[in-house]
Write a protein that holds these residues in place. Sequence first.
Motif, PDB file in Angstrom:
ATOM      1  N   ASP A 104       0.828  -1.204   0.000  1.00 47.85           N
ATOM      2  CA  ASP A 104       0.000   0.000   0.000  1.00 47.85           C
ATOM      3  C   ASP A 104       0.865   1.256   0.000  1.00 47.85           C
ATOM      4  OD1 ASP A 104      -1.785   1.972   0.329  1.00 47.85           O
ATOM      5  OD2 ASP A 104      -2.430   1.395   2.340  1.00 47.85           O
ATOM      6  N   SER A 121       0.545   3.936   2.798  1.00 49.42           N
ATOM      7  CA  SER A 121       1.041   3.848   4.169  1.00 49.42           C
ATOM      8  C   SER A 121       2.534   3.557   4.225  1.00 49.42           C
ATOM      9  CB  SER A 121       0.282   2.776   4.958  1.00 49.42           C
ATOM     10  OG  SER A 121       0.734   1.496   4.593  1.00 49.42           O
ATOM     11  N   SER A 122       3.156   3.370   3.086  1.00 51.79           N
ATOM     12  CA  SER A 122       4.562   2.979   3.142  1.00 51.79           C
ATOM     13  C   SER A 122       5.505   4.181   3.090  1.00 51.79           C
ATOM     14  CB  SER A 122       4.893   1.991   2.027  1.00 51.79           C
ATOM     15  OG  SER A 122       4.725   2.589   0.782  1.00 51.79           O
ATOM     16  N   LEU A 123       4.939   5.388   2.981  1.00 43.99           N
ATOM     17  CA  LEU A 123       5.790   6.584   3.006  1.00 43.99           C
ATOM     18  C   LEU A 123       5.359   7.453   4.187  1.00 43.99           C
ATOM     19  CD1 LEU A 123       5.662   7.454  -0.786  1.00 43.99           C
ATOM     20  CD2 LEU A 123       7.592   6.475   0.430  1.00 43.99           C
ATOM     21  N   ASP A 124       6.326   7.970   4.907  1.00 42.62           N
ATOM     22  CA  ASP A 124       6.020   8.837   6.039  1.00 42.62           C
ATOM     23  C   ASP A 124       5.384  10.121   5.516  1.00 42.62           C
ATOM     24  OD1 ASP A 124       6.004  10.607   8.190  1.00 42.62           O
ATOM     25  OD2 ASP A 124       7.758   9.651   9.094  1.00 42.62           O
ATOM     26  N   PRO A 125       4.142  10.408   5.958  1.00 42.59           N
ATOM     27  CA  PRO A 125       3.459  11.594   5.415  1.00 42.59           C
ATOM     28  C   PRO A 125       4.180  12.903   5.733  1.00 42.59           C
ATOM     29  CG  PRO A 125       2.238  10.640   7.256  1.00 42.59           C
ATOM     30  CD  PRO A 125       3.311   9.671   6.898  1.00 42.59           C
ATOM     31  N   HIS A 126       5.089  12.870   6.715  1.00 44.36           N
ATOM     32  CA  HIS A 126       5.780  14.115   7.064  1.00 44.36           C
ATOM     33  C   HIS A 126       7.068  14.306   6.298  1.00 44.36           C
ATOM     34  CE1 HIS A 126       3.253  13.186  10.569  1.00 44.36           C
ATOM     35  NE2 HIS A 126       3.075  14.481  10.590  1.00 44.36           N
ATOM     36  N   TRP A 127       7.467  13.291   5.544  1.00 43.80           N
ATOM     37  CA  TRP A 127       8.761  13.349   4.877  1.00 43.80           C
ATOM     38  C   TRP A 127       8.585  13.677   3.398  1.00 43.80           C
ATOM     39  CZ3 TRP A 127      13.247   9.730   6.498  1.00 43.80           C
ATOM     40  CH2 TRP A 127      13.398   9.771   7.891  1.00 43.80           C
ATOM     41  N   ARG A 182      13.543  12.878   0.839  1.00 49.42           N
ATOM     42  CA  ARG A 182      14.062  12.471   2.146  1.00 49.42           C
ATOM     43  C   ARG A 182      13.828  10.975   2.356  1.00 49.42           C
ATOM     44  NH1 ARG A 182      12.321  14.728   8.077  1.00 49.42           N
ATOM     45  NH2 ARG A 182      13.979  13.669   9.205  1.00 49.42           N
ATOM     46  N   GLU A 216      16.813   8.059   2.746  1.00 49.56           N
ATOM     47  CA  GLU A 216      16.943   7.404   4.049  1.00 49.56           C
ATOM     48  C   GLU A 216      17.915   6.216   4.038  1.00 49.56           C
ATOM     49  OE1 GLU A 216      13.353   5.741   5.694  1.00 49.56           O
ATOM     50  OE2 GLU A 216      13.972   6.245   7.716  1.00 49.56           O
ATOM     51  N   PRO A 217      17.744   5.252   3.115  1.00 48.69           N
ATOM     52  CA  PRO A 217      18.693   4.139   3.147  1.00 48.69           C
ATOM     53  C   PRO A 217      20.133   4.587   2.914  1.00 48.69           C
ATOM     54  CG  PRO A 217      17.247   3.986   1.243  1.00 48.69           C
ATOM     55  CD  PRO A 217      16.689   5.044   2.124  1.00 48.69           C
ATOM     56  N   ARG A 237      12.946   4.168  -3.066  1.00 51.44           N
ATOM     57  CA  ARG A 237      13.588   4.014  -1.757  1.00 51.44           C
ATOM     58  C   ARG A 237      14.215   2.630  -1.633  1.00 51.44           C
ATOM     59  NH1 ARG A 237       9.769   4.490   3.176  1.00 51.44           N
ATOM     60  NH2 ARG A 237       8.792   2.862   1.962  1.00 51.44           N
TER      61      ARG A 237
END
Lengths: 575, 273
Positions: A363, A366-372, A376, A380-381, A429
Amino acid sequence: MTQTFVTVDKLSVRFDAAATPAVEDVSFSVDRGDRVALIGESGSGKTLTALSILRLLPGGAERAGDIRVDAKRVDQLDPAGLRDLRGKRIGIVFQDALASFNPVRTVGSILIESAVRHSGLTPEAARNRAIDLLDDLGVPSAEDRFDAYPHQLSGGLRQRCMIALALINDPDLLIADEPTTALDATIQAQILELLRERSRNKTLIFITHDLVAAARLCNRAILMRHGRIVETGALPDMLNAPRSEYGRELVAATPGATNTEALLDSSATAAEPAPLAVERISKRYAVGKSWLHALRSVSLSVVDGEILAIVGESGCGKSTLAKSMVGLVKPDRGSLLVDGVPVANTAADRARLRSKIQFVFQDPYSSLDPHWSAIRSVAEPLRVSGASRGPAGREAARVLERVGIPAAMHQRRPSAFSGGQRQRIAIARALAAQPEVLIADEPLSALDRTIQKRIVELLLELRRQSRFTLVMVSHDLELVGHVADRTAVMYLGEIVEIGPATQVIDDPKHRYTAALVAASREGVAPRGETPSPVGERVGCAFAGRCPAAIERCRRETPSLTNIADDRAHACWNPL
Amino acid sequence: MAAGSAAANLMLRGGAGLVLLMMTTSIAVVFVGGADPSSGNLDNRLAAPGFGAMLGTDQLGRDVLVRTLAGTAWSLCAALAATFLALLIGTSLALVAAELGGKVALAIELAVNSVITMPGLIIAIIVIAVIGQGWLPIVVTLGLITWPIFTRVILAETLSLKARDYVAASRLVGETRLRIVMFHYLPALRPTLLVMAAFHFADMLIAEGALSFLGLAAPLGAPTWGNMMADARPYVFSAPWMLLAPAAAIVVSVIAANLIGDGLASRFRERRT
């Protein structure tokens, strides 16, 4: 055109005039392009023999006999000639790379020094050549590793750097002295493969105690024992008919060596264990007083470089299977193997797992931070693996462009993107971590049909650019079946059929597969309801819905049986 | 929605404006203007509001307005510090419990339940009996009594965040627990924390007033709203201004804090939808 390259004539090495010589009366010659294995147990004098060629015998050793390289006597070389011989014309890979590298110098500086001195390159050119070479030798992010000290590298990486040092001046002869002994089994296989590739147009002297490894790399073998040559001959013939007693012992001690074919085959498969595999994993969840069996003893190996599809209706356990492959689900029983080595629940093993395997979630909402911001998330990795903000950002931007997110959108948060775009970002990502295996858990089900198609095309395109193994989980046989190399069909926590994708779809053996194919082609739903995965059951899970169920299907549970090398099904009454 | 967001803005501005106004007058009159809340004129006791003292004087002839304003600094700062302390303790424990789980989480939940079960007033009396009165003891006491509410709410919310795919994805790429807490959990928790803090601030104002009223917070005679109300008790009918001024100050500041909380809440709610 064969031409004698190295001649060793009546070589003897002794450390003490009174003691028995460590090497005695050893004579052989190596032609250009020859690939010779010096085989023997430790203390047999094989390493001393090789070191003699480079005049690298340890202090206190006395040498007698004549060694010529290109018809020139090695013991008569002047210092300049000797440097040239050691640095440029012969490359050597030692057994223990940690002991062979200067610990206070970075790997890169050692490589540069060698290239500058022996090939006359400028430091910049030397640096470029060294980085290219490391890259070629499979050192990931070679540019970053370049400034690492030897102790900061893993054993496998150090050995690759050692090989790079041996190869940097493009020598004619490569001497590899037990280059894999200090490494674990999977890395051994990789290093051997690397040596085989890289020494293809060179002369090779390979020192080993491993007959199988010798057979893979060389066409000729010299067996040594107690400082003497006991047998010489061609490989792999020697495996079938060793003449000396030691040769027979050695062959007998090598499991399965009586059959050359099998030996070479098994060595080939042993050389490349599945990058990712699960063995008999089971997972059940408590539902009231009963158990929901999500996975029932499932075994599956992912073949390096393939596209594997795992297909089945929702609730068949395919997502659980995919998640256990990355450690997101801890199976109750069974094991997860990366490169043939089981993954334990330790920080080191988890790190090993995630350096190889990445995951794209079902999905994208939901797999991405809504604040990022998108960039970014993708960086991350890279940040985790130690890249600083600048380079990580640039690399992340590059990966985002590759998945089709234009630069103007990189700073936006997920809410500014559509589902398809979010899935692209999630894929970016996962790819930024440079995985060898990418597992995509129904990356399409949350998206509409046309977007689904584009995401599949994107995955295929990315895979063409940077080779990775792709595992796709889906309920849509038709969609993934045509792009996959292999397809595994799951039903109620078990794999019921597996094989080459086209065969499975065009000629299904299991009636559930046939029903799935019919469902996706003609819209005919398999008759009956999927039985509940809760509780114990006897017999085939599909028996209740199967048009061809026989008595046996209700009594005995069929297990996955091979019908060809690459095909298996679990059915008592197959099509 | 434009109307909703306008109302939210109005509440936020009104609340913040009130707090700001109270603080600035307090600072201007007492700390800059040099009005002394403790100096009284015994000849002018219990004077009704008028030209000399705008809000009258108390039983020792001290100016009620000056004392109320002096109390503003004390009360607002104590409530603010207590809120911050409770938030810090409660949130940290919630994050630790959520991320580590297992026995650590059980221990933290046990602590939450224990503190909630204990009567706050008794703890306050014990703490002050042991370490004495003053600004810092009241802050510490209030913080120690009230942190569990933060743990409760934040733990529940963090557990739901923990189950999100993006957190799993971060773990898969090797993000550490600390970084997941700092960069994934906290930004997502910010709205909840801010709204909770605003309402908690209002609660702390009332609690501080109550404890002061009981003589448990401020030293006797210190100009705090609670002390002033305690002083006013015998004169409720003869000099009601002594009670009304600090009471009004408490009501206004609590309303201001609630306005801020409501405003923040509806603003975050809009952003989410």
